[in-house]
Design a protein around this motif. Structure first.
Motif, PDB file in Angstrom:
ATOM      1  N   ARG A  50       0.826  -1.222   0.000  1.00 30.36           N
ATOM      2  CA  ARG A  50       0.000   0.000   0.000  1.00 30.36           C
ATOM      3  C   ARG A  50       0.857   1.266   0.000  1.00 30.36           C
ATOM      4  O   ARG A  50       0.456   2.290  -0.539  1.00 30.36           O
ATOM      5  CB  ARG A  50      -0.956  -0.008   1.188  1.00 30.36           C
ATOM      6  CG  ARG A  50      -2.122  -0.971   0.988  1.00 30.36           C
ATOM      7  CD  ARG A  50      -3.043  -0.953   2.182  1.00 30.36           C
ATOM      8  NE  ARG A  50      -4.049  -1.993   2.118  1.00 30.36           N
ATOM      9  CZ  ARG A  50      -5.244  -1.841   1.554  1.00 30.36           C
ATOM     10  NH1 ARG A  50      -5.568  -0.709   0.987  1.00 30.36           N
ATOM     11  NH2 ARG A  50      -6.105  -2.835   1.546  1.00 30.36           N
ATOM     12  N   LEU A  51       2.027   1.190   0.614  1.00 35.28           N
ATOM     13  CA  LEU A  51       2.919   2.356   0.582  1.00 35.28           C
ATOM     14  C   LEU A  51       3.409   2.610  -0.838  1.00 35.28           C
ATOM     15  O   LEU A  51       3.561   3.763  -1.255  1.00 35.28           O
ATOM     16  CB  LEU A  51       4.100   2.154   1.540  1.00 35.28           C
ATOM     17  CG  LEU A  51       3.763   2.205   3.037  1.00 35.28           C
ATOM     18  CD1 LEU A  51       5.011   1.963   3.874  1.00 35.28           C
ATOM     19  CD2 LEU A  51       3.108   3.527   3.422  1.00 35.28           C
ATOM     20  N   GLU A  53       1.675   1.796  -3.511  1.00 33.42           N
ATOM     21  CA  GLU A  53       0.488   2.321  -4.199  1.00 33.42           C
ATOM     22  C   GLU A  53       0.306   3.808  -3.854  1.00 33.42           C
ATOM     23  O   GLU A  53      -0.030   4.629  -4.712  1.00 33.42           O
ATOM     24  CB  GLU A  53      -0.724   1.508  -3.753  1.00 33.42           C
ATOM     25  CG  GLU A  53      -1.963   1.714  -4.605  1.00 33.42           C
ATOM     26  CD  GLU A  53      -3.183   1.028  -3.989  1.00 33.42           C
ATOM     27  OE1 GLU A  53      -3.022   0.145  -3.130  1.00 33.42           O
ATOM     28  OE2 GLU A  53      -4.301   1.421  -4.380  1.00 33.42           O
ATOM     29  N   ASN A  54       0.547   4.122  -2.589  1.00 31.47           N
ATOM     30  CA  ASN A  54       0.445   5.511  -2.127  1.00 31.47           C
ATOM     31  C   ASN A  54       1.395   6.426  -2.914  1.00 31.47           C
ATOM     32  O   ASN A  54       1.017   7.513  -3.344  1.00 31.47           O
ATOM     33  CB  ASN A  54       0.782   5.570  -0.633  1.00 31.47           C
ATOM     34  CG  ASN A  54       0.646   6.960  -0.059  1.00 31.47           C
ATOM     35  OD1 ASN A  54      -0.433   7.516   0.005  1.00 31.47           O
ATOM     36  ND2 ASN A  54       1.772   7.544   0.316  1.00 31.47           N
ATOM     37  N   ILE A  57       0.018   6.984  -6.417  1.00 29.25           N
ATOM     38  CA  ILE A  57      -1.111   7.923  -6.425  1.00 29.25           C
ATOM     39  C   ILE A  57      -0.606   9.356  -6.237  1.00 29.25           C
ATOM     40  O   ILE A  57      -1.031  10.278  -6.934  1.00 29.25           O
ATOM     41  CB  ILE A  57      -2.122   7.563  -5.314  1.00 29.25           C
ATOM     42  CG1 ILE A  57      -2.794   6.219  -5.612  1.00 29.25           C
ATOM     43  CG2 ILE A  57      -3.178   8.658  -5.158  1.00 29.25           C
ATOM     44  CD1 ILE A  57      -3.586   5.642  -4.444  1.00 29.25           C
ATOM     45  N   ALA A  58       0.318   9.525  -5.295  1.00 31.22           N
ATOM     46  CA  ALA A  58       0.842  10.865  -5.002  1.00 31.22           C
ATOM     47  C   ALA A  58       1.486  11.467  -6.251  1.00 31.22           C
ATOM     48  O   ALA A  58       1.260  12.632  -6.585  1.00 31.22           O
ATOM     49  CB  ALA A  58       1.849  10.791  -3.856  1.00 31.22           C
ATOM     50  N   GLN A  61      -1.356  12.001  -9.109  1.00 37.31           N
ATOM     51  CA  GLN A  61      -2.378  13.021  -8.835  1.00 37.31           C
ATOM     52  C   GLN A  61      -1.783  14.297  -8.246  1.00 37.31           C
ATOM     53  O   GLN A  61      -2.514  15.223  -7.910  1.00 37.31           O
ATOM     54  CB  GLN A  61      -3.437  12.443  -7.883  1.00 37.31           C
ATOM     55  CG  GLN A  61      -4.123  11.214  -8.452  1.00 37.31           C
ATOM     56  CD  GLN A  61      -5.261  10.703  -7.560  1.00 37.31           C
ATOM     57  OE1 GLN A  61      -5.661  11.342  -6.609  1.00 37.31           O
ATOM     58  NE2 GLN A  61      -5.774   9.535  -7.895  1.00 37.31           N
ATOM     59  N   ILE A  63      -0.572  14.891  -5.324  1.00 46.55           N
ATOM     60  CA  ILE A  63      -0.934  15.208  -3.945  1.00 46.55           C
ATOM     61  C   ILE A  63       0.186  14.678  -3.043  1.00 46.55           C
ATOM     62  O   ILE A  63       0.912  13.752  -3.421  1.00 46.55           O
ATOM     63  CB  ILE A  63      -2.319  14.666  -3.528  1.00 46.55           C
ATOM     64  CG1 ILE A  63      -2.489  13.200  -3.902  1.00 46.55           C
ATOM     65  CG2 ILE A  63      -3.428  15.464  -4.135  1.00 46.55           C
ATOM     66  CD1 ILE A  63      -3.852  12.652  -3.516  1.00 46.55           C
ATOM     67  N   PRO A  64       0.345  15.272  -1.858  1.00 45.73           N
ATOM     68  CA  PRO A  64       1.479  14.866  -1.021  1.00 45.73           C
ATOM     69  C   PRO A  64       1.468  13.378  -0.658  1.00 45.73           C
ATOM     70  O   PRO A  64       0.402  12.781  -0.481  1.00 45.73           O
ATOM     71  CB  PRO A  64       1.304  15.727   0.231  1.00 45.73           C
ATOM     72  CG  PRO A  64       0.495  16.896  -0.202  1.00 45.73           C
ATOM     73  CD  PRO A  64      -0.426  16.378  -1.262  1.00 45.73           C
ATOM     74  N   ILE A  65       2.668  12.815  -0.544  1.00 46.03           N
ATOM     75  CA  ILE A  65       2.832  11.423  -0.118  1.00 46.03           C
ATOM     76  C   ILE A  65       2.192  11.257   1.250  1.00 46.03           C
ATOM     77  O   ILE A  65       1.503  10.286   1.526  1.00 46.03           O
ATOM     78  CB  ILE A  65       4.339  11.089  -0.020  1.00 46.03           C
ATOM     79  CG1 ILE A  65       5.024  11.274  -1.369  1.00 46.03           C
ATOM     80  CG2 ILE A  65       4.561   9.683   0.523  1.00 46.03           C
ATOM     81  CD1 ILE A  65       6.517  11.537  -1.273  1.00 46.03           C
TER      82      ILE A  65
ATOM     83  N   PRO B  70      -6.402  20.196  -3.402  1.00 44.61           N
ATOM     84  CA  PRO B  70      -6.109  20.807  -4.703  1.00 44.61           C
ATOM     85  C   PRO B  70      -7.425  20.988  -5.464  1.00 44.61           C
ATOM     86  O   PRO B  70      -8.416  20.345  -5.117  1.00 44.61           O
ATOM     87  CB  PRO B  70      -5.230  19.760  -5.401  1.00 44.61           C
ATOM     88  CG  PRO B  70      -4.905  18.713  -4.382  1.00 44.61           C
ATOM     89  CD  PRO B  70      -5.961  18.798  -3.322  1.00 44.61           C
ATOM     90  N   ALA B  77      -3.830  15.194   0.999  1.00 45.02           N
ATOM     91  CA  ALA B  77      -3.376  13.960   1.633  1.00 45.02           C
ATOM     92  C   ALA B  77      -4.023  13.870   3.006  1.00 45.02           C
ATOM     93  O   ALA B  77      -4.184  14.887   3.691  1.00 45.02           O
ATOM     94  CB  ALA B  77      -1.863  13.932   1.744  1.00 45.02           C
ATOM     95  N   ILE B 126      -2.881   3.375   7.792  1.00 43.05           N
ATOM     96  CA  ILE B 126      -1.462   3.339   7.420  1.00 43.05           C
ATOM     97  C   ILE B 126      -0.869   4.732   7.471  1.00 43.05           C
ATOM     98  O   ILE B 126      -1.193   5.597   6.660  1.00 43.05           O
ATOM     99  CB  ILE B 126      -1.272   2.719   6.023  1.00 43.05           C
ATOM    100  CG1 ILE B 126      -1.850   1.301   6.012  1.00 43.05           C
ATOM    101  CG2 ILE B 126       0.207   2.699   5.648  1.00 43.05           C
ATOM    102  CD1 ILE B 126      -1.799   0.623   4.669  1.00 43.05           C
ATOM    103  N   GLY B 128       1.646   7.601   6.842  1.00 44.87           N
ATOM    104  CA  GLY B 128       2.512   7.860   5.696  1.00 44.87           C
ATOM    105  C   GLY B 128       1.874   7.505   4.371  1.00 44.87           C
ATOM    106  O   GLY B 128       2.495   7.649   3.326  1.00 44.87           O
ATOM    107  N   ALA B 129       0.617   7.058   4.423  1.00 45.16           N
ATOM    108  CA  ALA B 129      -0.075   6.745   3.167  1.00 45.16           C
ATOM    109  C   ALA B 129      -1.194   7.761   2.944  1.00 45.16           C
ATOM    110  O   ALA B 129      -2.337   7.406   2.661  1.00 45.16           O
ATOM    111  CB  ALA B 129      -0.601   5.317   3.193  1.00 45.16           C
ATOM    112  N   ALA B 131      -1.799   9.944   0.593  1.00 47.23           N
ATOM    113  CA  ALA B 131      -2.395  10.030  -0.748  1.00 47.23           C
ATOM    114  C   ALA B 131      -3.396   8.896  -0.946  1.00 47.23           C
ATOM    115  O   ALA B 131      -4.515   9.100  -1.427  1.00 47.23           O
ATOM    116  CB  ALA B 131      -1.300   9.976  -1.812  1.00 47.23           C
ATOM    117  N   LEU B 132      -2.987   7.708  -0.511  1.00 48.46           N
ATOM    118  CA  LEU B 132      -3.860   6.536  -0.631  1.00 48.46           C
ATOM    119  C   LEU B 132      -5.124   6.701   0.210  1.00 48.46           C
ATOM    120  O   LEU B 132      -6.237   6.458  -0.262  1.00 48.46           O
ATOM    121  CB  LEU B 132      -3.089   5.286  -0.177  1.00 48.46           C
ATOM    122  CG  LEU B 132      -3.858   3.980  -0.129  1.00 48.46           C
ATOM    123  CD1 LEU B 132      -4.081   3.444  -1.540  1.00 48.46           C
ATOM    124  CD2 LEU B 132      -3.104   2.942   0.694  1.00 48.46           C
TER     125      LEU B 132
END
Lengths: 279, 185
Positions: A50-51, A53-54, A57-58, A61, A63-65, B70, B77, B126, B128-129, B131-132
Motif C-alpha cells: 500500500r505504501l 500504491e500511495n 497515487i501521489a 495526482q 498530492i502529497p505522499i 487541490p 493527503a 497506514i 505515511g499513506a 495520498a492513498l
C-alpha cells in the motif's frame, strides 16, 4: 565573479518543496520493493504494497505522499566564487518555501512553541549553509515530518562504552519508538563531533540514497550490523509486527573530543523526501 | 489473515463485538476528523455540560489533519496522525458514546480500558499513506473550529476506508501481539 540573482533561488526552492512532497525517490521505491520480499507478516506485506500504491497515487495526482508535509529543512552549499545578488539569500529561500507550500497545496505545520498559533505559511525554514569550492549554488530541500522527528534523540555517551554502547543506544531508540515514526523507517546516525554536529551528521546521512552503504568499510559494517539487530525487534511495518522495521541504517562519523562520545539518532519515515538542484 | 469486514457508521455494539485485532476493515459512512487542539475543546465542552459540534453517539473520530485540497478534489493527503497524543482525552469521549477511533500507534491503558468497558474499537490506518487514504474520502466539510486550520473538525464522507483493528473490546492489542509474534531477540 559569477553572479546569481536571488529570484532564481526562490523559484528553485518553490519547485523543490512541491516535488519533494509529491514524488517519492526511486531509491525508496526500490527499497520498499525489496522489503516486500523480505517481509513474512501478511499484514506487513500488505502495508508495504500500500505504501508503494500511495507513492504512485501521489505522483500521478500530484498530492502529497503524506499530509504531514513537514518542516522545510534546506541545505545550501554556496560556492566561494559565487556572488548572490538582488537581496538576502535567506529571505529568498524563505519566500520559496512560502510559495511552494501555498501553490503546492502543502500543509502548513509550523506554529509558536507555546500558543501553538500557526505561522500560516510553513515558514520559517531551517536552513543549513555550507561554503564549498567553486561558483555553483546547490540547494537541497528535505521536508521533515513531526512523527519521526519526535522519536529522534541526541546523547553524550561515556567513551568507555565504545562501539557496542553506541549500537545499544541506536537499537534501544528504535525499540522505544515502536510504531510512532511510521515504520519501515530509515535510521540516520551521527557519531562524533560535538552535541550539535552529531545531530547534523545524522540528518545529513538521511540525504544519502537509501541502501547505499558508507564508503568507509568500517562504517558500512556498523550500518549492516545495526540494520540486522533492528530488524530482529519484530516491530515491522507500522509497528504491527514483522521483519522489516527499517529499510536501511546510514551512519556518518567524524572525530570527537577526547572526553566525549556524542551520538545522534535521526529517525525518518519511509517518506524520505529530498530533492536538490544546482544553480 | 482474516477476511475483510465491511462496516458502516454509526457503529453499534454488534458491530464492534465481531471485531478482533488483526481484522481488516473497510469503513464507509460519515466520520469526523479531530486532532489535539480539537480534542481539548471537545473535552472542555463535555466538562462544562455544553453541546458538542456533532453527536458522539456511535461515531468514529479520525485522528487526522489533512493537507489543503487541490482544485477538483475534496481533500488533500489525509493519513492518520499519532494517537497517543489524544489518549488524555479519548476515555471521556468514549464514555460519552464515541464508538471508534482511527489513528496510528499505541494507546494508553486508560484508553484500552475504556474500549473494553464501553465497547469501542481503535483502528490503525497506514501512517505515511496520505495520498492513498485520501482516495476513500468522498467529501469533507469543516463543521467546527475553522481557525484551527488543518486541526479543524471535519465531517468526512468515506467509502471503503482501509483499516486494521488494533485494539478490540476483548483487550487485544495488535501492537503488542504482532510484535511479539515476529521478534527474534
Amino acid at each position: 565573479m559569477r553572479e546569481i540573482d536571488v529570484s532564481l533561488v526562490t523559484n528553485a526552492v518553490e519547485e523543490l518543496c512541491i516535488k519533494a512532497n509529491t514524488e517519492l525517490g526511486d531509491d525508496v521505491i526500490a527499497a520498499l520493493e525489496r522489503a516486500i520480499e523480505l517481509e513474512v507478516s501478511p499484514t506487513g506485506k500488505d502495508i508495504l504494497k500500500r505504501l508503494l500504491e500511495n507513492a504512485r497515487i501521489a505522483r500521478e495526482q500530484k498530492i502529497p505522499i503524506c499530509q504531514d508535509t513537514g518542516y522545510a529543512v534546506v541545505f545550501v552549499e554556496i560556492g566561494q566564487d559565487l556572488h548572490v545578488v538582488g537581496g538576502s539569500l535567506r529571505d529568498a529561500i524563505t519566500e520559496g518555501v512560502r510559495q511552494g507550500y501555498e501553490k503546492g497545496y502543502l500543509r502548513k505545520s509550523i506554529c509558536h512553541c507555546f500558543s501553538r498559533k500557526n505561522t500560516g505559511d510553513n515558514t520559517p525554514a531551517v536552513i543549513h549553509f555550507d561554503v564549498v569550492p567553486g561558483d555553483k549554488l546547490k540547494i537541497i530541500v528535505a521536508p521533515k515530518g513531526g512523527g519521526s522527528e519526535n522519536m529522534s534523540r541526541v546523547t553524550m555517551l561515556t567513551p568507555a562504552v565504545g562501539i557496542e554502547g553506541v549500537k545499544k543506544f541506536v537499537v534501544e531508540r528504535v525499540r522505544e519508538s515502536g510504531p510512532n515514526p511510521c515504520p519501515p523507517t530509515i535510521i540516520g546516525v551521527g557519531i562524533g563531533g560535538t552535541f550539535e554536529q552529531a545531530a547534523i551528521l545524522a540528518k545529513k546521512s538521511l540525504l544519502r540514497p537509501v541502501g547505499e552503504p558508507s564508503i568507509d568499510p568500517e562504517i558500512a559494517k556498523i550500518e549492516q550490523e545495526l540494520l540486522e539487530e533492528i530488524n530482529k525487534l519484530g516491530i515491522g511495518p507500522q509497528g504491527l509486527g514483522g521483519y522489516v522495521t527499517s529499510l536501511t541504517v546510514h551512519v556518518n562519523m567524524m572525530p570527537c573530543h577526547i572526553a566525549s562520545l556524542p551520538v545522534a539518532v535521526n529517525i525518518q519515515c519511509h517518506a524520505a523526501r529530498h530533492k536538490e538542484v544546482e544553480l | 489473515m482474516q477476511d475483510v469486514v465491511k462496516l458502516t457508521t454509526p457503529l453499534k455494539d454488534e458491530d464492534v463485538e465481531k471485531l478482533r485485532i488483526g481484522t481488516r476493515v473497510l469503513l464507509s459512512g460519515i466520520i469526523y476528523s479531530a486532532r489535539d487542539a480539537a480534542h481539548k475543546r471537545l473535552v472542555e465542552l463535555i466538562e462544562a455540560d455544553e453541546e458538542l459540534p456533532f453527536d458522539l453517539k456511535g461515531q468514529v473520530i479520525y485522528y487526522m489533519g489533512p493537507s489543503p485540497p487541490p482544485p477538483g478534489r475534496p481533500i488533500g493527503a489525509a493519513g492518520p496522525t499519532t494517537a497517543y497524543r489524544m489518549d488524555p482525552y479519548a476515555p471521556l469521549l468514549i464514555a460519552n458514546g464515541l464508538k471508534g477511533m482511527i489513528g496510528k500507534g499505541t494507546r494508553s491503558d486508560e484508553v484500552k480500558e475504556a474500549i473494553k468497558k464501553y465497547k469501542a474499537v481503535y483502528f490503525a490506518a497506514i501512517g505515511g499513506a496520505g495520498a492513498l487514504m485520501s482516495q476513500s474520502i468522498l467529501s469533507a466539510e469543516v463543521v467546527a473550529y475553522p481557525e484551527l486550520g488543518p486541526e479543524a473538525i471535519r465531517r468526512l464522507e468515506v467509502k471503503d476506508m482501509p483499516l486494521v483493528v488494533a485494539n478490540d473490546i476483548y483487550g487485544g492489542d495488535l501492537y503488542i501481539d504482532g510484535v511479539k509474534q515476529y521478534a527474534r531477540v
